[in-house]
Design a protein around this motif. Structure first.
Motif, PDB file in Angstrom:
ATOM      1  N   PRO A  94       1.502  24.487   7.312  1.00 21.75           N
ATOM      2  CA  PRO A  94       0.221  23.366   6.814  1.00 21.75           C
ATOM      3  C   PRO A  94       0.753  22.506   5.986  1.00 21.75           C
ATOM      4  N   LEU A  95      -0.169  21.427   6.154  1.00 21.73           N
ATOM      5  CA  LEU A  95      -0.091  19.970   5.516  1.00 21.73           C
ATOM      6  C   LEU A  95      -0.675  20.273   4.148  1.00 21.73           C
ATOM      7  N   PRO A  96      -0.823  19.880   3.066  1.00 23.76           N
ATOM      8  CA  PRO A  96      -1.333  20.634   1.267  1.00 23.76           C
ATOM      9  C   PRO A  96      -2.680  18.867   1.737  1.00 23.76           C
ATOM     10  N   PRO A  97      -3.331  18.995   1.320  1.00 28.76           N
ATOM     11  CA  PRO A  97      -4.508  17.840   1.785  1.00 28.76           C
ATOM     12  C   PRO A  97      -4.967  17.257   0.640  1.00 28.76           C
ATOM     13  N   ASP A  98      -4.477  16.978   0.334  1.00 28.54           N
ATOM     14  CA  ASP A  98      -4.760  15.746  -0.996  1.00 28.54           C
ATOM     15  C   ASP A  98      -4.566  14.562  -0.260  1.00 28.54           C
ATOM     16  N   PRO A  99      -6.098  13.221  -0.772  1.00 24.72           N
ATOM     17  CA  PRO A  99      -6.062  12.268  -0.378  1.00 24.72           C
ATOM     18  C   PRO A  99      -4.589  11.770  -0.052  1.00 24.72           C
ATOM     19  N   MET A 100      -4.527  11.343  -1.431  1.00 24.06           N
ATOM     20  CA  MET A 100      -3.531  10.333  -1.438  1.00 24.06           C
ATOM     21  C   MET A 100      -2.331  10.457  -0.932  1.00 24.06           C
ATOM     22  N   LEU A 101      -1.962  11.771  -0.613  1.00 27.83           N
ATOM     23  CA  LEU A 101      -1.074  12.053   0.333  1.00 27.83           C
ATOM     24  C   LEU A 101      -1.518  11.783   1.365  1.00 27.83           C
TER      25      LEU A 101
ATOM     26  N   SER B 146       0.086   7.970   6.023  1.00 26.73           N
ATOM     27  CA  SER B 146      -0.472   7.648   7.052  1.00 26.73           C
ATOM     28  C   SER B 146       0.514   5.956   7.102  1.00 26.73           C
ATOM     29  N   LEU B 147      -0.018   5.603   6.181  1.00 34.34           N
ATOM     30  CA  LEU B 147       0.790   4.693   5.821  1.00 34.34           C
ATOM     31  C   LEU B 147       2.228   4.186   6.661  1.00 34.34           C
ATOM     32  N   VAL B 148       2.863   5.506   6.363  1.00 33.32           N
ATOM     33  CA  VAL B 148       4.053   5.222   7.062  1.00 33.32           C
ATOM     34  C   VAL B 148       4.212   6.011   7.861  1.00 33.32           C
ATOM     35  N   LEU B 149       3.816   5.949   8.639  1.00 32.73           N
ATOM     36  CA  LEU B 149       3.216   6.090   9.993  1.00 32.73           C
ATOM     37  C   LEU B 149       2.904   5.468  11.006  1.00 32.73           C
ATOM     38  N   ALA B 150       2.463   4.616   9.995  1.00 33.52           N
ATOM     39  CA  ALA B 150       1.633   3.165  10.758  1.00 33.52           C
ATOM     40  C   ALA B 150       3.297   2.088  10.505  1.00 33.52           C
ATOM     41  N   LEU B 151       4.261   2.453   9.772  1.00 36.99           N
ATOM     42  CA  LEU B 151       4.968   1.204   9.436  1.00 36.99           C
ATOM     43  C   LEU B 151       6.151   1.341  10.625  1.00 36.99           C
ATOM     44  N   MET B 152       6.519   3.113  10.449  1.00 32.90           N
ATOM     45  CA  MET B 152       7.132   3.456  11.696  1.00 32.90           C
ATOM     46  C   MET B 152       6.718   3.009  13.440  1.00 32.90           C
TER      47      MET B 152
ATOM     48  N   ALA C 262       0.926  -1.359   0.442  1.00 29.45           N
ATOM     49  CA  ALA C 262       0.462   0.272   0.005  1.00 29.45           C
ATOM     50  C   ALA C 262       0.919   1.466   0.218  1.00 29.45           C
ATOM     51  N   ILE C 263       2.171   1.534   0.936  1.00 32.37           N
ATOM     52  CA  ILE C 263       2.836   2.563   1.032  1.00 32.37           C
ATOM     53  C   ILE C 263       3.280   3.087  -0.639  1.00 32.37           C
ATOM     54  N   ALA C 264       3.936   1.693  -1.267  1.00 28.84           N
ATOM     55  CA  ALA C 264       4.354   1.925  -2.614  1.00 28.84           C
ATOM     56  C   ALA C 264       3.757   2.269  -3.677  1.00 28.84           C
ATOM     57  N   GLY C 265       2.264   1.802  -3.082  1.00 27.44           N
ATOM     58  CA  GLY C 265       1.215   1.690  -4.512  1.00 27.44           C
ATOM     59  C   GLY C 265       1.087   2.938  -4.692  1.00 27.44           C
ATOM     60  N   SER C 266       0.761   3.406  -3.410  1.00 26.29           N
ATOM     61  CA  SER C 266       0.161   5.205  -2.979  1.00 26.29           C
ATOM     62  C   SER C 266       1.445   6.420  -3.494  1.00 26.29           C
ATOM     63  N   GLY C 267       2.685   5.928  -3.356  1.00 34.43           N
ATOM     64  CA  GLY C 267       3.320   6.429  -3.615  1.00 34.43           C
ATOM     65  C   GLY C 267       3.443   6.244  -5.223  1.00 34.43           C
ATOM     66  N   LEU C 268       3.768   4.949  -5.766  1.00 31.63           N
ATOM     67  CA  LEU C 268       3.353   5.847  -7.201  1.00 31.63           C
ATOM     68  C   LEU C 268       2.345   6.444  -7.947  1.00 31.63           C
ATOM     69  N   LEU C 269       1.293   6.336  -7.263  1.00 28.55           N
ATOM     70  CA  LEU C 269      -0.198   6.579  -7.681  1.00 28.55           C
ATOM     71  C   LEU C 269      -0.031   8.414  -7.754  1.00 28.55           C
ATOM     72  N   MET C 270       0.661   8.022  -6.961  1.00 32.31           N
ATOM     73  CA  MET C 270       0.956  10.449  -6.452  1.00 32.31           C
ATOM     74  C   MET C 270       1.998  10.460  -7.395  1.00 32.31           C
TER      75      MET C 270
ATOM     76  N   ILE D 103      -3.366   9.141   2.974  1.00 31.89           N
ATOM     77  CA  ILE D 103      -3.121   7.989   3.224  1.00 31.89           C
ATOM     78  C   ILE D 103      -1.246   7.585   2.536  1.00 31.89           C
ATOM     79  N   HIS D 104      -0.743   8.269   2.033  1.00 31.58           N
ATOM     80  CA  HIS D 104       0.311   8.072   2.203  1.00 31.58           C
ATOM     81  C   HIS D 104       1.009   7.740   2.765  1.00 31.58           C
TER      82      HIS D 104
END
Lengths: 496, 246
Positions: free
Chosen positions: B183-190, B195-201, B150-158, B192-193
């Motif tokens: 401020p953090l740009p409020p892009d949904p894909m970003l 959040s997943l990285v933070l979960a991995l950490m 999911a991390i790789a996929g969301s990164g690629l989609l971005m 998601i990406h």
């Protein structure tokens, strides 16, 4: 004895499909209370075994770095799944190294990790139940601590370390194994694994002197308890009478004789094997080893040489200096301890022995690398010397030598199937099945090169193969000692 | 500064803290636990230098894995090497000015995401297709792969479809580093990406990802094979130092 079918030797090695639970019934006899107590363990299953087991696990986790590192690091990649000879021979998935470790890892996760405490199902953590304890007893006694899996693991996870911890916990709750624990208590009382008392040992050695005299016409001595000898020989007690071991002992004696080096055996420490390693207990391993130091000091020897014995050599080479060293009272010109193969090889290299290779012309020989020599010890001064030296000796005394397939020898060698405290009749099924990969490789060189004999440098290998070879259509005398080959080729008498 | 930016800023500190403290305490535990006996798997190097080369080979080339299984090696190595390139590429969000070599590997790092997906797909397929590997897999093993995919996929989609405000993202990240929140740009894909990285950490110190520090502490790999030459002693076993015989 269990009723079982000897696996079929296929043309090519096959990784079997899983057959869950087919070896669950395989269990060794439990140790009797007196043998448990002689080793400092409770006589039978203690009431609060669960608590004792978890406490012991906690203690071991702080004493051995290997445990937390190995239990945490496994990623279940599967690299080890087809590496264990017991899995290849039985197809029981719990004999895959990772699954064998998981029996302990699941419980470790449950009681010692955050993930296992709060999300047990997610990470495969389980409570310690009687069923788990039973699985430990079955499957930690289907591991020969041969360490083949540790060669192939990307993190070097060594199932032998996990098996030892599993067995130590079992012994501490009162579920010790009869074979190993009885033998260790015999060592404490009598001095060797076989319970062979000094008069019997003396008698045996005198018989050997007569036998060699008849064969060669030369007085080759088999000295016992001779103070001031140069060398103390520590050899497995099977060498004193079992076939083919005793021919190896005759070989050592002939080499000492021809080299003109005085040597002695010790009736106090008449055993090289240290079954302490099998049960994973540091104190017992140290206590068994301490007899060697005491004997060496008592006899005033200058060198200690270890005979053909696999786990014994691992303990001697890797652990003696730690357990019972320093060996500052020995002659610093020689490694302490030294393997008999290092000793003989050195003599051969210096041209100190006259060898007639043709004496072994009726044999076509292959060499079985014993697991603990191959993966737990070394010979000579370079990495891998333990593979080179025995082969060089064989080639120096035999005209016909052929190695088995490259991935079944050296560091990838398959265990004989009887190591690690499994060399007992109550475990015959797992012993026979575990020998399959070695038998397969042997059959290959028998067909390709007409190999007639497999030489080995371990008492357990020799005993195990004597028993197991016939199951696979070979004869029991096809296993021989490396020093029998040496002894047969050695031209006795004054140097020519 | 909306709620989202503050929430993710705090989550970033929490995840980074957990990662450092969690893995750090494991390293301390491993380092403090004695290895009382010499147990290198032989043939082992006889010098410290040899050990460094041995571990180096394991880290860089996965030498033992190469010996055991060429498929796992192939997928595993491609995944890890791709991940490394990707991580290094991401340094451009953390540095100003961007280091020259980080700029240099940008194109490779971008394509590495495909390598990462390829490696993960191979590793995951084994968990379904090989009965032995299926047997040893627990839900967490699948989840870990799912997370990485999911991390790789969301990164690629971005990278290719849902472009995000890179400049805004970099300002947010640098703001975190210099404690000057942006401020953090409020892009949904970003979102998601990230959040997943933070979960991995966060799961890192509690999961099998501990193989990363574990490898360096594995006694079968990091010990020098010299027990006869050098006496190896451990505090809890020091009484094993007898001075006389019987």
């Amino acid at each position: 004895m269990a009723n079982f079918q000897t696996p079929e030797i296929t043309e090519y090695p096959v990784i079997p499909l899983l057959q869950e639970g087919v070896m669950k019934h395989s269990k060794p006899y439990m140790a009797a209370p007196k043998h448990q107590e002689a080793l400092g363990f409770p006589g039978g299953l203690v009431d609060n075994w669960k608590e004792v087991a978890i406490d012991k696990m906690g203690e071991l986790l702080t004493k051995y770095r290997s445990l937390p590192v190995f239990l945490d690091s496994c990623v279940k990649c599967g690299a080890c799944t087809d590496k264990c000879h017991y899995y290849l021979g039985t197809s029981d998935p719990k004999n895959m190294p990772v699954a064998r470790q998981d029996l302990l890892r699941k419980v470790y996760r449950r009681y010692f990790t955050v993930a296992g405490k709060y999300f047990p199902k997610l990470v495969g953590a389980v409570d310690l139940t009687e069923e788990v304890l039973d699985d430990w007893y079955s499957y930690y006694h289907q591991c020969s601590e041969c360490r083949r899996c540790s060669v192939y693991c990307p993190y070097g996870i060594d199932t032998a370390e996990i098996t030892m911890a599993g067995r130590e916990i079992l012994a501490c709750v009162g579920k010790g194994q009869k074979y190993s624990n009885e033998i260790i208590s015999k060592v404490f009382v009598i001095g060797n694994n076989l319970g062979l008392p000094e008069p019997a040992l003396k008698d045996t050695l005198e018989g050997l002197e007569e036998e060699v005299k008849e064969d060669t016409g030369i007085d080759v001595r088999f000295p016992l308890d001779e103070k001031g000898a140069e060398v103390l020989l520590i050899t497995p007690s099977a060498d004193f009478f079992a076939e083919p071991h005793v021919d190896g002992l005759i070989g050592y004696a002939k080499v000492f004789h021809q080299a003109g080096i005085s040597w002695t055996l010790s009736s106090y420490a008449s055993e090289a094997a240290n079954f302490g390693i099998f049960i994973g207990d540091y104190d017992n391993m140290k206590r068994v080893a301490m007899r060697i130091r005491e004997a060496a000091l008592d006899l005033g020897v200058k060198r200690i040489i270890v005979g053909e014995c696999g786990h014994a050599w691992r303990v001697a080479y890797s652990f003696w200096n730690t357990l019972i060293g320093p060996f500052d009272f020995l002659d610093p010109r020689y490694p302490a301890p030294q393997h008999i193969c290092e000793f003989t090889y050195d003599l051969i290299k210096r041209g100190a022995l006259t060898l007639d290779k043709s004496a072994n012309d009726h044999r076509v020989v292959t060499f079985h690398d014993s697991c603990n020599v191959a993966r737990g010890s070394r010979m000579g001064d370079m990495p891998g010397g333990q593979f080179v030296i025995p082969r060089e000796i064989i080639k120096a005394v035999c005209n016909n030598f052929h190695d088995m397939d490259a991935d079944t020898i050296g560091e990838g060698t398959f265990c004989c199937g009887g190591g690690g405290g499994l060399l007992t009749d109550d475990l015959m099924e797992v012993r026979v099945k575990g020998a399959l990969p070695r038998m397969q490789a042997l059959k290959h060189v028998v067909q390709e090169h007409g190999v007639t004999h497999m030489a080995a440098i371990c008492a357990i290998c020799k005993s195990q193969f004597s028993k197991v070879l016939p199951y696979y259509g070979f004869t029991m005398d096809q296993i021989i000692a490396v020093h029998q080959l040496v002894g047969d080729a050695l031209v006795m008498g004054p140097k020519q | 500064m909306g709620f989202l930016s503050i929430f993710y800023a705090l989550l970033f500190y929490l995840a980074a803290g957990l990662l450092v403290v969690g893995v750090g305490s494991k390293i301390v535990q491993y380092a403090r636990t004695p290895a009382p006996l010499k147990i290198p798997t032989t043939p082992a190097p006889t010098t410290r230098r040899g050990v460094v080369l041995r571990i180096g080979g394991e880290v860089v080339l996965f030498t033992s894995l190469f010996k055991s299984n060429k498929w796992i090696w192939l997928f595993g190595w491609i995944f890890h090497f791709s991940l490394l390139l990707i991580l290094l590429r991401h340094l451009r969000y953390f540095t100003q000015p961007v280091w020259w070599w980080v700029a240099l590997i940008q194109p490779f790092g971008k394509y590495a995401a495909f390598g990462m997906l390829f490696g993960l797909a191979g590793l995951w397929a084994r968990r379904f297709l090989v009965d032995r590997v299926r047997y040893i897999s627990s839900p967490s093993d699948h989840l870990m792969l799912a997370l990485l995919v999911a991390i790789a996929g969301s990164g690629l989609l971005m990278t290719y479809f849902f472009h995000t405000d890179i400049v805004g993202l970099k300002a947010f990240v640098l703001g975190l580093l210099y404690l000057d929140w942006q401020p953090l740009p409020p892009d949904p894909m970003l979102i998601i990406h990230l959040s997943l990285v933070l979960a991995l950490m966060i799961v890192f110190p509690f999961s099998k990802l501990l193989h990363v520090p574990g490898l360096f502490f594995s006694p079968t790999r990091n010990q020098v094979d010299n027990p006869r030459e050098k006496r190896h002693v451990t505090p809890w076993a020091t009484d094993a130092s007898p001075t006389s015989g019987n």
